[in-house]
Design a protein around this motif. Structure first.
Motif, short mmCIF file in Angstrom:
data_model
loop_
_atom_site.label_atom_id
_atom_site.label_comp_id
_atom_site.label_asym_id
_atom_site.label_seq_id
_atom_site.Cartn_x
_atom_site.Cartn_y
_atom_site.Cartn_z
N ARG A 174 34.57 -19.26 -22.33
CA ARG A 174 34.50 -18.13 -21.40
C ARG A 174 33.98 -18.63 -20.06
O ARG A 174 33.41 -19.72 -19.97
CB ARG A 174 33.63 -17.01 -21.95
CG ARG A 174 32.17 -17.35 -22.15
CD ARG A 174 31.42 -16.14 -22.67
NE ARG A 174 29.97 -16.35 -22.70
CZ ARG A 174 29.07 -15.40 -22.87
NH1 ARG A 174 29.46 -14.13 -23.04
NH2 ARG A 174 27.77 -15.66 -22.89
N PHE A 175 34.15 -17.80 -19.02
CA PHE A 175 33.74 -18.19 -17.69
C PHE A 175 33.28 -16.97 -16.91
O PHE A 175 33.65 -15.84 -17.22
CB PHE A 175 34.86 -18.94 -16.96
CG PHE A 175 36.10 -18.13 -16.71
CD1 PHE A 175 36.36 -17.59 -15.46
CD2 PHE A 175 37.02 -17.90 -17.72
CE1 PHE A 175 37.51 -16.85 -15.22
CE2 PHE A 175 38.17 -17.17 -17.49
CZ PHE A 175 38.42 -16.63 -16.24
N ALA A 176 32.45 -17.23 -15.89
CA ALA A 176 31.91 -16.15 -15.06
C ALA A 176 31.56 -16.72 -13.70
O ALA A 176 31.47 -17.94 -13.52
CB ALA A 176 30.68 -15.52 -15.71
N SER A 177 31.34 -15.84 -12.73
CA SER A 177 31.01 -16.27 -11.37
C SER A 177 29.66 -15.70 -10.95
O SER A 177 29.38 -14.52 -11.17
CB SER A 177 32.08 -15.81 -10.38
OG SER A 177 31.66 -16.03 -9.04
N LEU A 178 28.84 -16.56 -10.33
CA LEU A 178 27.59 -16.10 -9.75
C LEU A 178 27.83 -15.52 -8.36
O LEU A 178 27.01 -14.77 -7.83
CB LEU A 178 26.59 -17.26 -9.64
CG LEU A 178 25.76 -17.62 -10.87
CD1 LEU A 178 26.65 -18.10 -12.01
CD2 LEU A 178 24.73 -18.68 -10.53
N GLY A 179 28.95 -15.88 -7.75
CA GLY A 179 29.31 -15.42 -6.42
C GLY A 179 30.38 -16.32 -5.85
O GLY A 179 30.44 -17.51 -6.17
N SER A 180 31.26 -15.76 -5.02
CA SER A 180 32.39 -16.52 -4.50
C SER A 180 32.67 -16.11 -3.07
O SER A 180 32.96 -14.94 -2.79
CB SER A 180 33.62 -16.29 -5.38
OG SER A 180 34.74 -17.00 -4.88
N GLY A 181 32.59 -17.09 -2.14
CA GLY A 181 32.85 -16.80 -0.73
C GLY A 181 32.11 -17.78 0.16
O GLY A 181 31.43 -18.69 -0.32
N SER A 182 32.19 -17.59 1.44
CA SER A 182 31.63 -18.54 2.39
C SER A 182 30.11 -18.55 2.42
O SER A 182 29.49 -19.46 2.98
CB SER A 182 32.15 -18.24 3.80
OG SER A 182 31.78 -16.93 4.20
N LYS A 183 29.46 -17.57 1.79
CA LYS A 183 28.00 -17.52 1.75
C LYS A 183 27.42 -18.18 0.51
O LYS A 183 26.19 -18.23 0.35
CB LYS A 183 27.52 -16.06 1.84
CG LYS A 183 27.85 -15.38 3.15
CD LYS A 183 27.41 -13.93 3.15
CE LYS A 183 27.79 -13.24 4.45
NZ LYS A 183 27.41 -11.80 4.44
N GLY A 184 28.28 -18.68 -0.37
CA GLY A 184 27.79 -19.36 -1.56
C GLY A 184 28.74 -19.22 -2.73
O GLY A 184 29.32 -18.15 -2.94
#
Length: 252
Positions: free
Chosen positions: A2-12
């Motif tokens: 499984r997979f997940a994101s802590l945050g995605s974008g130019s700020k981190g």
């Protein structure tokens, strides 16, 4: 897996991949405090991590890598070129990842895939276990034959939809930054992401997550409008948020 994101974008940026025996963090563009907070939201802590993998040395991906690794004694893996950043290569926690070569990390098969991006030796990753695969593909300016080959048979895909071409052209960035972002060594636009999806085995994909969306040059609505017509089942389409990331997605 499984997979997940802590945050995605130019700020981190930071992504978790987990199996029964491994919990791997890909990139860490946040402070230790923020990383701990975001991991807790997903029911995990830095002490759970088997390793940290690094795609490239831009600050929104690498800022928190070595501070987190040193605090919790976590092994770090990257290309040699990426490790030239800061003191990574001199750390006993660091190991080199040769691009295009399968390696096993905590029982998980990891393939670092070279990509065109304006960094020293950038890569993205395909993870495999028990005949299932997860492809992480952001921070590249164009789709190469090598990328097409290695991402054509994934069961889940985290795919960059960084910008809408018209929004970037009319947006607030200076001309030099617009050329960088929209160039062959920058970031994928929505239609480039859609063009890749036309060439992969869509019947195999259980999850497609649009990632690294620009807050100034894109919207989830525009990204979805470009990508969704390619898909046979749009119910599999999600997007990664800068603040919230996204919750665990299981690959059946």
């Amino acid at each position: 897996m499984r997979f997940a994101s802590l945050g995605s974008g130019s700020k981190g940026n930071a992504t978790l991949v987990e199996t029964a025996n491994a919990c791997i963090l890909i990139d860490c563009g946040f402070t230790i405090k923020e990383t701990v907070r975001r991991m807790a939201r997903l029911g995990r802590a830095p002490t759970d991590l088997s390793a940290i993998l690094v795609t490239h040395e831009h600050s929104d991906h690498i800022k928190g890598v070595m501070p987190l690794a040193r605090r919790y004694n976590i092994p770090v893996y990257s290309s040699f070129g990426t490790a030239e950043h800061g003191d990574m290569r001199n750390s006993p926690l660091w190991s080199c990842l040769p691009l295009g070569v399968h390696v096993e990390i905590a029982g998980l098969d990891v393939l670092p895939v070279a990509v065109p991006h304006d960094a020293r030796e950038p890569c993205q990753f395909v993870f495999r276990t028990q005949k299932k695969s997860f492809g992480l593909l952001t921070d590249l300016g164009s789709i190469t034959p090598f990328v097409r080959e290695h991402y054509s048979e994934c069961d889940a895909l985290l795919l960059e939809c960084n910008h809408d071409v018209s929004m970037l052209r009319a947006g607030p960035y200076p001309p030099s930054l617009k050329r960088r972002v929209g160039g062959d060594w920058g970031h994928l636009n929505n239609h480039q992401a859609a063009s890749l999806l036309k060439e992969v085995n869509l019947g195999r994909l259980q999850h497609i997550v649009m990632a690294h969306l620009s807050e100034k040059n894109n919207t989830p609505v525009l990204a979805k409008a470009a990508v969704e017509p390619v898909l046979a089942d749009s119910g599999a389409l999600l997007w990664a948020d800068q603040e919230a990331g996204f919750d665990w997605l299981e690959i059946a």
